[in-house]
Design an enzyme around this catalytic site. Structure first.
Site, PDB file in Angstrom:
ATOM      1  N   HIS A  33       0.762  -1.175   0.136  1.00 32.96           N
ATOM      2  CA  HIS A  33      -0.004   0.055  -0.245  1.00 32.96           C
ATOM      3  C   HIS A  33       0.827   1.186   0.022  1.00 32.96           C
ATOM      4  CE1 HIS A  33      -3.923   2.072   0.996  1.00 32.96           C
ATOM      5  NE2 HIS A  33      -3.055   2.876   1.587  1.00 32.96           N
ATOM      6  N   MET A  37       0.404  11.546  -0.749  1.00 30.69           N
ATOM      7  CA  MET A  37      -0.391  13.002  -0.273  1.00 30.69           C
ATOM      8  C   MET A  37       0.426  14.057  -0.750  1.00 30.69           C
ATOM      9  SD  MET A  37      -0.178  11.839   3.586  1.00 30.69           S
ATOM     10  CE  MET A  37      -0.519   9.956   4.131  1.00 30.69           C
ATOM     11  N   MET A  69      -4.155  10.331  -2.205  1.00 33.84           N
ATOM     12  CA  MET A  69      -4.633  11.499  -1.188  1.00 33.84           C
ATOM     13  C   MET A  69      -4.485  12.960  -1.702  1.00 33.84           C
ATOM     14  SD  MET A  69      -4.075   9.576   2.552  1.00 33.84           S
ATOM     15  CE  MET A  69      -2.824   8.401   1.549  1.00 33.84           C
ATOM     16  N   MET A 138     -11.795   4.363   5.056  1.00 38.80           N
ATOM     17  CA  MET A 138     -10.963   4.988   5.924  1.00 38.80           C
ATOM     18  C   MET A 138     -11.466   4.764   7.232  1.00 38.80           C
ATOM     19  SD  MET A 138      -8.386   6.009   4.215  1.00 38.80           S
ATOM     20  CE  MET A 138      -7.438   6.640   5.549  1.00 38.80           C
TER      21      MET A 138
HETATM   22  C1  DX5 Z   1      -3.444   7.325   6.464  1.00 35.05           C
HETATM   23  C2  DX5 Z   1      -2.974   6.299   5.365  1.00 35.05           C
HETATM   24  C3  DX5 Z   1      -2.763   4.825   6.041  1.00 35.05           C
HETATM   25  C4  DX5 Z   1      -1.653   4.855   7.078  1.00 35.05           C
HETATM   26  C5  DX5 Z   1      -2.313   3.903   7.782  1.00 35.05           C
HETATM   27  O1  DX5 Z   1      -3.707   8.774   5.836  1.00 35.05           O
HETATM   28  O2  DX5 Z   1      -3.903   6.157   4.215  1.00 35.05           O
HETATM   29  O3  DX5 Z   1      -2.426   4.194   4.798  1.00 35.05           O
HETATM   30  O4  DX5 Z   1      -0.273   4.578   6.565  1.00 35.05           O
HETATM   31  O5  DX5 Z   1      -1.166   3.706   8.930  1.00 35.05           O
HETATM   32  P1  DX5 Z   1      -1.581   2.879  10.185  1.00 35.05           P
HETATM   33  O6  DX5 Z   1      -1.844   1.480  10.314  1.00 35.05           O
HETATM   34  O7  DX5 Z   1      -0.593   3.322  11.186  1.00 35.05           O
HETATM   35  O8  DX5 Z   1      -3.025   3.683  10.981  1.00 35.05           O
HETATM   36 ZN    ZN Z   2      -3.653   4.536   2.827  1.00 32.45          ZN
END
Ligand code: DX5
Ligand code: ZN
Length: 226
Positions: A33, A37, A69, A138
């Site tokens: 994944h 951002m 994002m 999310m």
């Molecule tokens: C947050 C990201 C996630 C993040 C999750 O904006 O989209 O993919 O890396 O991280 P954990 O598993 O640490 O919550």
């Molecule tokens: Zn993510």
């Protein structure tokens, strides 16, 4: 559907990204994944197409799951596809013409997916569910790793399972944010199949072992699925 782990490289050590990513895949992760951002859609900046291209080179067979994002994703979809993304997910909240954006992803040879923030209802996706490879729910507000799981994601996952069944569709359900040994059981029992985990895999300790234990916990919870 099969439970899969998608380690989120956001919490990896970027100075040894290839090795960290390999360790997470060795531990049982089947999808990498990649959190992209832009400092506009979310209050953080991470990586772009060159890093995806490097990952593709280092891990030729890995499935790269790019979570965009960013504002104006249409402007960057071709570059991510060219860099080697397999799956590209865009936020419902960032797309004025969501149908067009999903088609654009498909036209570049990638699997299209849509993401919803914690405050966005599942039913805003009804008209695009037949176009997507997966829906990403999310379970934190996007922008940072290591945040606390928001339990409201669970009913959204359950709703998606019901809607998928009633419409006879085959999209997969992915969850992202705060997935850990403590939360993974309820997430899987709600019906999520693709589990994104950053901090729980890369945060501390041995990456391979962390991935292995998390996947094992998820699979044993799936066996007790109601
Ligand atoms: C947050 C990201 C996630 C993040 C999750 O904006 O989209 O993919 O890396 O991280 P954990 O598993 O640490 O919550
Ligand atoms: Zn993510």
């Amino acid at each position: 559907m099969a439970i899969e782990l998608a380690p989120s490289i956001l919490s990896a050590n970027f100075a040894r990204l290839g090795e960290d990513a390999k360790a997470a895949l060795d531990g049982g992760g089947s999808v990498l994944h990649v959190d992209v951002m832009d400092g506009h859609f979310v209050p953080n900046i991470t990586i772009g197409p060159p890093v995806v291209a490097s990952l593709r080179k280092a891990l030729p067979n890995a499935i790269l799951d790019c979570h965009l994002m960013i504002e104006n994703p249409d402007d960057f979809i071709p570059a991510f596809a060219e860099a080697g993304a397999n799956w590209i997910a865009v936020h419902q909240e960032a797309c004025v013409h969501l149908n067009r954006t999903l088609q654009l992803i498909e036209s570049h040879g990638c699997k299209p997916a849509v993401v919803i923030n914690p405050a966005t209802p599942v039913h805003t996706l009804d008209e695009v569910l037949d176009l997507v490879h997966h829906v990403l729910v999310m379970s934190v507000n996007p922008g940072f790793g290591g945040q606390k799981f928001i339990p409201g994601a669970l009913h959204k996952i359950k709703t998606l399972v019901e809607v998928r069944e009633s419409l006879g569709l085959g999209f997969r359900i992915e969850v992202d944010g705060g997935v850990s040994l403590e939360t993974v059981g309820e997430v899987v029992r709600a019906g999520a199949e693709l589990l994104v985990a950053g901090n729980a895999v890369f945060g501390k300790g041995d990456i391979r072992e962390n991935a292995r234990k998390l996947l094992q916990a998820a699979r044993s919870a799936a066996l007790t699925h109601a």
